[in-house]
Design a protein around this motif. Structure first.
Motif, mmCIF file in Angstrom:
data_model
loop_
_atom_site.group_PDB
_atom_site.id
_atom_site.type_symbol
_atom_site.label_atom_id
_atom_site.label_comp_id
_atom_site.label_asym_id
_atom_site.label_seq_id
_atom_site.Cartn_x
_atom_site.Cartn_y
_atom_site.Cartn_z
ATOM 1 N N MET A 1 0.855 -1.190 0.000
ATOM 2 C CA MET A 1 0.000 0.000 0.000
ATOM 3 C C MET A 1 0.883 1.229 0.000
ATOM 4 N N VAL A 2 0.578 2.144 -0.848
ATOM 5 C CA VAL A 2 1.351 3.388 -0.882
ATOM 6 C C VAL A 2 0.397 4.560 -0.744
ATOM 7 N N GLY A 3 0.904 5.628 -0.192
ATOM 8 C CA GLY A 3 0.069 6.822 -0.053
ATOM 9 C C GLY A 3 0.227 7.711 -1.270
ATOM 10 N N HIS A 4 -0.817 8.396 -1.630
ATOM 11 C CA HIS A 4 -0.733 9.290 -2.780
ATOM 12 C C HIS A 4 -1.741 10.407 -2.615
ATOM 13 N N GLY A 5 -1.206 11.620 -2.397
ATOM 14 C CA GLY A 5 -2.090 12.789 -2.316
ATOM 15 C C GLY A 5 -3.151 12.657 -1.245
ATOM 16 N N GLY A 12 0.317 -3.627 -7.769
ATOM 17 C CA GLY A 12 0.498 -5.078 -7.813
ATOM 18 C C GLY A 12 -0.697 -5.785 -8.398
ATOM 19 N N PRO A 13 -0.564 -7.133 -8.542
ATOM 20 C CA PRO A 13 -1.607 -7.894 -9.251
ATOM 21 C C PRO A 13 -2.959 -7.889 -8.537
ATOM 22 N N HIS A 14 -2.993 -7.631 -7.221
ATOM 23 C CA HIS A 14 -4.262 -7.643 -6.509
ATOM 24 C C HIS A 14 -4.772 -6.243 -6.210
ATOM 25 N N PRO A 17 -8.675 -2.946 -10.200
ATOM 26 C CA PRO A 17 -9.946 -3.642 -9.999
ATOM 27 C C PRO A 17 -9.831 -5.171 -9.946
ATOM 28 N N ASN A 18 -8.634 -5.724 -9.696
ATOM 29 C CA ASN A 18 -8.464 -7.195 -9.710
ATOM 30 C C ASN A 18 -8.312 -7.771 -8.309
ATOM 31 N N ASP A 19 -9.014 -7.164 -7.344
ATOM 32 C CA ASP A 19 -8.773 -7.521 -5.948
ATOM 33 C C ASP A 19 -9.801 -8.498 -5.389
ATOM 34 N N ALA A 20 -10.293 -9.411 -6.202
ATOM 35 C CA ALA A 20 -11.276 -10.383 -5.716
ATOM 36 C C ALA A 20 -10.593 -11.474 -4.894
ATOM 37 N N HIS A 173 1.090 5.465 -9.484
ATOM 38 C CA HIS A 173 0.851 5.554 -8.037
ATOM 39 C C HIS A 173 -0.097 4.472 -7.522
ATOM 40 N N GLY A 174 -0.594 3.642 -8.409
ATOM 41 C CA GLY A 174 -1.505 2.588 -7.960
ATOM 42 C C GLY A 174 -2.955 2.996 -8.114
ATOM 43 N N THR A 175 -3.825 2.023 -7.903
ATOM 44 C CA THR A 175 -5.254 2.248 -8.111
ATOM 45 C C THR A 175 -6.002 2.054 -6.800
ATOM 46 N N PHE A 176 -7.191 2.593 -6.722
ATOM 47 C CA PHE A 176 -8.038 2.367 -5.556
ATOM 48 C C PHE A 176 -9.485 2.459 -5.994
ATOM 49 N N TRP A 177 -10.382 1.895 -5.186
ATOM 50 C CA TRP A 177 -11.807 2.041 -5.444
ATOM 51 C C TRP A 177 -12.271 3.335 -4.790
ATOM 52 N N SER A 178 -13.199 4.016 -5.427
ATOM 53 C CA SER A 178 -13.571 5.332 -4.924
ATOM 54 C C SER A 178 -15.071 5.539 -4.889
ATOM 55 N N VAL A 179 -15.479 6.471 -4.034
ATOM 56 C CA VAL A 179 -16.839 7.000 -4.048
ATOM 57 C C VAL A 179 -16.697 8.500 -4.306
#
Ligand SMILES: [Cu+2]
Length: 290
Positions: A1-5, A12-14, A17-20, A173-179
């Motif tokens: 996990m990295v911080g960004h802004g 990484g592979p998980h 949106p591939n974090d099932a 910087h990596g991806t995340f799920w958002s609202v």
């Protein structure tokens, strides 16, 4: 996990949106593939999808219908005949199964995904449990045509909050799920409904996968699904909705019990844990202040 802004992001592979994360076996009440001896009468079953990521399209192996009489939050006004009931994480259904004429047979409660592209294609394939149907027995039960369903709130004309569910971030910087473009931050309050008021909210899935959106605090009526009246089984009270890619669902509820912080999040827990959650605070009604 990295911080960004200030927002959370993963690489990484998980990463989304591939974090099932899904298991190999589906227990029912804590056991794998259990059976239940039943008589050839009616049974009322409460179905709860307690998986943290998988959806199930639940039905009976001999094509016997499920008569849905309620959601997880109360009765429907009228029973609905269902071939299969699609339940995502946290969704519930109250159904009646009639085993008359099945004496001596085994009937499997299973989950069968729909054809690719159809509603329920995301469901898992599984034999969940077996009913071993015994002898006919006296069955004085009957199903009324109208059920004592809870009263639904009057729907406000305007939407007071839109919640958009989407992945965010970028390759470096990596991806995340958002609202609404943000990963979850417990210190950020995105909306402040007032206690005692009725609000109409819009839930929007802007991503290319299905999400199951769950709202804390109240029980909601479904107002519209993609601009149309919701299907009969979605006309009771709910707190979790399936949103396929591009879908928009509008819901309404009165904030009537408590003030304080509440959550709205995807109930696929990998998505929630990777940012797809937001906070709203129910605030006191000014008119009641002295
Ligand atoms: Cu999700």
């Amino acid at each position: 996990m990295v911080g960004h802004g200030g927002a959370m992001a993963w690489v990484g592979p998980h990463a989304p949106p591939n974090d099932a994360t899904v298991g190999t076996h589906v227990p029912v009440n804590g056991r794998h593939a259990p059976y239940l001896p039943v008589s050839a009468t009616r049974y009322r079953l409460r179905l709860l999808n307690a998986s943290h990521f998988s959806a199930y399209s639940i039905g009976l192996s001999d094509g016997r219908p499920l008569l849905q009489i309620g959601t997880g939050n109360g009765l429907l006004r009228k029973p609905v005949v269902r071939d299969r009931v699609l339940l995502g994480p946290a969704q519930r259904a109250d159904v009646i199964v009639d085993f008359h004429d099945a004496s001596g047979r085994d009937v499997v409660l299973d989950s069968v995904p729909a054809e690719p592209g159809a509603t329920g294609a995301d469901a898992r394939r599984a034999a969940l449990m077996q009913f071993r149907v015994g002898a006919d027995a006296a069955d004085p039960s009957r199903l009324p045509a109208r059920l004592p369903a809870p009263q639904l709130v009057k729907v406000p004309a305007t939407v007071s909050k839109t919640w958009t569910f989407d992945p965010d971030g970028h390759e470096e910087h990596g991806t995340f799920w958002s609202v609404n473009g943000h990963a979850y931050d417990p210190d950020r309050i995105d909306h402040r409904p007032r206690l005692g008021t009725v609000e109409r909210w819009r839930l929007r899935n802007a991503s290319d996968m299905t999400h199951y959106v769950h709202i804390h605090a109240e029980q909601w009526r479904t107002v519209l699904r993609d601009g149309k009246a919701p299907p009969p089984w979605e006309q009771g009270l709910e707190d979790t909705w399936r949103l396929e890619p591009g879908e928009v669902v509008e819901v309404a509820a009165r904030f009537e019990d408590f003030t304080g912080p509440f959550m709205i999040h995807c109930h696929m827990l990998d998505h929630e844990d990777h940012g797809m959650m937001a906070r709203f605070d129910v605030v006191p009604d000014r008119r009641q202040r002295r």
